[in-house]
Design a protein around this motif. Structure first.
Motif, PDB file in Angstrom:
ATOM      1  N   ILE A 109       0.844  -1.200   0.000  1.00  0.00           N
ATOM      2  CA  ILE A 109       0.000   0.000   0.000  1.00  0.00           C
ATOM      3  C   ILE A 109       0.879   1.250   0.000  1.00  0.00           C
ATOM      4  O   ILE A 109       0.626   2.205  -0.743  1.00  0.00           O
ATOM      5  CB  ILE A 109      -0.956  -0.021   1.205  1.00  0.00           C
ATOM      6  CG1 ILE A 109      -2.027  -1.083   1.011  1.00  0.00           C
ATOM      7  CG2 ILE A 109      -1.607   1.328   1.394  1.00  0.00           C
ATOM      8  CD1 ILE A 109      -2.971  -1.213   2.164  1.00  0.00           C
ATOM      9  N   THR A 110       1.939   1.235   0.802  1.00  0.00           N
ATOM     10  CA  THR A 110       2.818   2.409   0.862  1.00  0.00           C
ATOM     11  C   THR A 110       3.518   2.638  -0.468  1.00  0.00           C
ATOM     12  O   THR A 110       3.557   3.766  -0.979  1.00  0.00           O
ATOM     13  CB  THR A 110       3.874   2.214   1.958  1.00  0.00           C
ATOM     14  OG1 THR A 110       3.255   1.617   3.080  1.00  0.00           O
ATOM     15  CG2 THR A 110       4.476   3.510   2.352  1.00  0.00           C
ATOM     16  N   VAL A 111       4.073   1.558  -1.046  1.00  0.00           N
ATOM     17  CA  VAL A 111       4.775   1.715  -2.321  1.00  0.00           C
ATOM     18  C   VAL A 111       3.793   2.159  -3.404  1.00  0.00           C
ATOM     19  O   VAL A 111       4.129   2.983  -4.260  1.00  0.00           O
ATOM     20  CB  VAL A 111       5.472   0.393  -2.705  1.00  0.00           C
ATOM     21  CG1 VAL A 111       6.056   0.484  -4.081  1.00  0.00           C
ATOM     22  CG2 VAL A 111       6.554   0.082  -1.710  1.00  0.00           C
ATOM     23  N   ALA A 112       2.545   1.644  -3.352  1.00  0.00           N
ATOM     24  CA  ALA A 112       1.555   2.039  -4.349  1.00  0.00           C
ATOM     25  C   ALA A 112       1.244   3.521  -4.235  1.00  0.00           C
ATOM     26  O   ALA A 112       1.067   4.204  -5.252  1.00  0.00           O
ATOM     27  CB  ALA A 112       0.285   1.212  -4.184  1.00  0.00           C
ATOM     28  N   ALA A 113       1.199   4.045  -3.009  1.00  0.00           N
ATOM     29  CA  ALA A 113       0.936   5.469  -2.841  1.00  0.00           C
ATOM     30  C   ALA A 113       2.059   6.292  -3.479  1.00  0.00           C
ATOM     31  O   ALA A 113       1.798   7.254  -4.215  1.00  0.00           O
ATOM     32  CB  ALA A 113       0.798   5.805  -1.359  1.00  0.00           C
ATOM     33  N   ALA A 114       3.318   5.894  -3.230  1.00  0.00           N
ATOM     34  CA  ALA A 114       4.446   6.605  -3.836  1.00  0.00           C
ATOM     35  C   ALA A 114       4.393   6.494  -5.358  1.00  0.00           C
ATOM     36  O   ALA A 114       4.615   7.481  -6.076  1.00  0.00           O
ATOM     37  CB  ALA A 114       5.754   6.027  -3.312  1.00  0.00           C
ATOM     38  N   GLU A 115       4.050   5.293  -5.845  1.00  0.00           N
ATOM     39  CA  GLU A 115       4.001   5.059  -7.286  1.00  0.00           C
ATOM     40  C   GLU A 115       2.923   5.916  -7.944  1.00  0.00           C
ATOM     41  O   GLU A 115       3.143   6.488  -9.023  1.00  0.00           O
ATOM     42  CB  GLU A 115       3.738   3.563  -7.503  1.00  0.00           C
ATOM     43  CG  GLU A 115       3.445   3.147  -8.900  1.00  0.00           C
ATOM     44  CD  GLU A 115       2.069   2.561  -9.032  1.00  0.00           C
ATOM     45  OE1 GLU A 115       1.501   2.128  -8.018  1.00  0.00           O
ATOM     46  OE2 GLU A 115       1.552   2.564 -10.147  1.00  0.00           O
ATOM     47  N   VAL A 116       1.768   6.023  -7.281  1.00  0.00           N
ATOM     48  CA  VAL A 116       0.701   6.851  -7.842  1.00  0.00           C
ATOM     49  C   VAL A 116       1.133   8.308  -7.920  1.00  0.00           C
ATOM     50  O   VAL A 116       0.901   8.989  -8.923  1.00  0.00           O
ATOM     51  CB  VAL A 116      -0.582   6.707  -6.998  1.00  0.00           C
ATOM     52  CG1 VAL A 116      -1.566   7.801  -7.335  1.00  0.00           C
ATOM     53  CG2 VAL A 116      -1.210   5.367  -7.241  1.00  0.00           C
ATOM     54  N   ALA A 117       1.796   8.793  -6.867  1.00  0.00           N
ATOM     55  CA  ALA A 117       2.223  10.196  -6.871  1.00  0.00           C
ATOM     56  C   ALA A 117       3.186  10.463  -8.022  1.00  0.00           C
ATOM     57  O   ALA A 117       3.005  11.413  -8.793  1.00  0.00           O
ATOM     58  CB  ALA A 117       2.882  10.534  -5.537  1.00  0.00           C
ATOM     59  N   VAL A 118       4.199   9.590  -8.179  1.00  0.00           N
ATOM     60  CA  VAL A 118       5.174   9.801  -9.249  1.00  0.00           C
ATOM     61  C   VAL A 118       4.503   9.651 -10.621  1.00  0.00           C
ATOM     62  O   VAL A 118       4.712  10.475 -11.523  1.00  0.00           O
ATOM     63  CB  VAL A 118       6.344   8.807  -9.092  1.00  0.00           C
ATOM     64  CG1 VAL A 118       7.276   8.932 -10.261  1.00  0.00           C
ATOM     65  CG2 VAL A 118       7.084   9.070  -7.814  1.00  0.00           C
ATOM     66  N   GLY A 119       3.683   8.603 -10.772  1.00  0.00           N
ATOM     67  CA  GLY A 119       3.040   8.369 -12.069  1.00  0.00           C
ATOM     68  C   GLY A 119       2.139   9.513 -12.474  1.00  0.00           C
ATOM     69  O   GLY A 119       2.161   9.958 -13.627  1.00  0.00           O
TER      70      GLY A 119
END
Lengths: 167, 101
Positions: free
Chosen positions: B67-77
């Motif tokens: 969940i944490t990595v997905a949040a970072a990934e969404v922000a960058v994407g």
């Protein structure tokens, strides 16, 4: 008459799949805002499934982080960009057909693999904050710290990417 | 029939397929991203179900990390999508063909 948790499972699973379908392939509209709203509903039903699996902390995190933070980000970007054009575009029928066939085959393979697995022993584990926090700060301390570094890197990267001109 | 591990795994597989359908069938970058999120969530559901039926909390810790990595990934994407939109005035994959031979 099935027990209440089983009924709740069928209700939440049905809602999750229905909302997920409406998120990716809504037959009525192709507005991205509608998709985002159905994604919120999908994530909330998934949180219900997490509660049924005794993962209470993760259910709360799912609603807070996904349905809260991530979806606000999505909606901001959707409203920042002008996506009126999307609704005028024609769907590529060939790509849609080929994609549906590929997806159906993959779903069949996955379900067949799941069904051939042996059922595990029935035991109970509670994913409340205390045991999860204990394991997170002892066994998984290093990945946890690396994760905080990753969030910092993502933050700096996003700020750099959103600047007006890249040098 | 008693609800068990198999039921949750089937729901997870179906949700993953729905996400894949979104990625393959839709042409808007943002909706493709939502399909990716659906696929990540399907993997999360499978991990939580395995964790519950094996009486092992490691799966739930993994979901927490995802969940944490997905949040970072969404922000960058999403910031990449915004930067792309600024340059090309489009968030449509069929307009992004400059790498095509």
């Amino acid at each position: 008459m099935p027990a209440l948790p089983d009924l709740l499972f069928y209700a939440f699973a049905g809602l999750t799949l229905l909302f997920g379908f409406l998120c990716v392939a809504n037959p009525l509209t192709r507005n991205p805002v509608t998709s985002a709203m159905f994604l919120v509903l999908t994530i909330c039903s998934l949180a219900g499934l997490f509660v049924l699996l005794n993962a209470f902390f993760l259910a709360a995190v799912q609603v807070l982080v996904y349905a809260g933070a991530v979806m606000v980000l999505f909606l901001f970007v959707i409203m920042l960009l002008d996506l009126k054009e999307e609704e005028r575009r024609q769907l590529n029928k060939v790509a849609l057909g080929a994609g549906s066939v590929a997806v159906a085959v993959i779903a069949g393979i996955l379900i067949k693999a799941v069904m051939s697995a042996k059922p595990a022993a029935e035991q109970l584990v509670e994913g409340t904050t205390k045991p999860l926090g204990r394991i997170l700060f002892t066994q998984y301390l290093l990945p946890f710290e690396i994760l905080s570094l990753l969030l910092l890197v993502a933050m700096v990267g996003v700020i750099l990417l959103s600047k007006k001109e890249l040098k | 029939m008693q609800v068990g591990l198999h039921h949750y795994l089937v729901v997870s597989a179906l949700l993953f397929s729905l996400g894949l359908l979104g990625v393959l069938a839709r042409r808007n970058l943002l909706v493709i991203y939502m399909g990716l999120e659906l696929m990540l969530n399907a993997a999360n559901l499978a991990l939580v179900a395995f964790s519950r039926y094996n009486a092992n909390l490691n799966g739930q810790v993994m979901v927490f990390f995802i969940i944490t990595v997905a949040a970072a990934e969404v922000a960058v994407g999403l910031s990449l999508i915004v930067a792309l939109y600024r340059k090309r005035q489009s968030a449509h994959v069929e307009d992004l063909t400059s790498l095509k031979l």
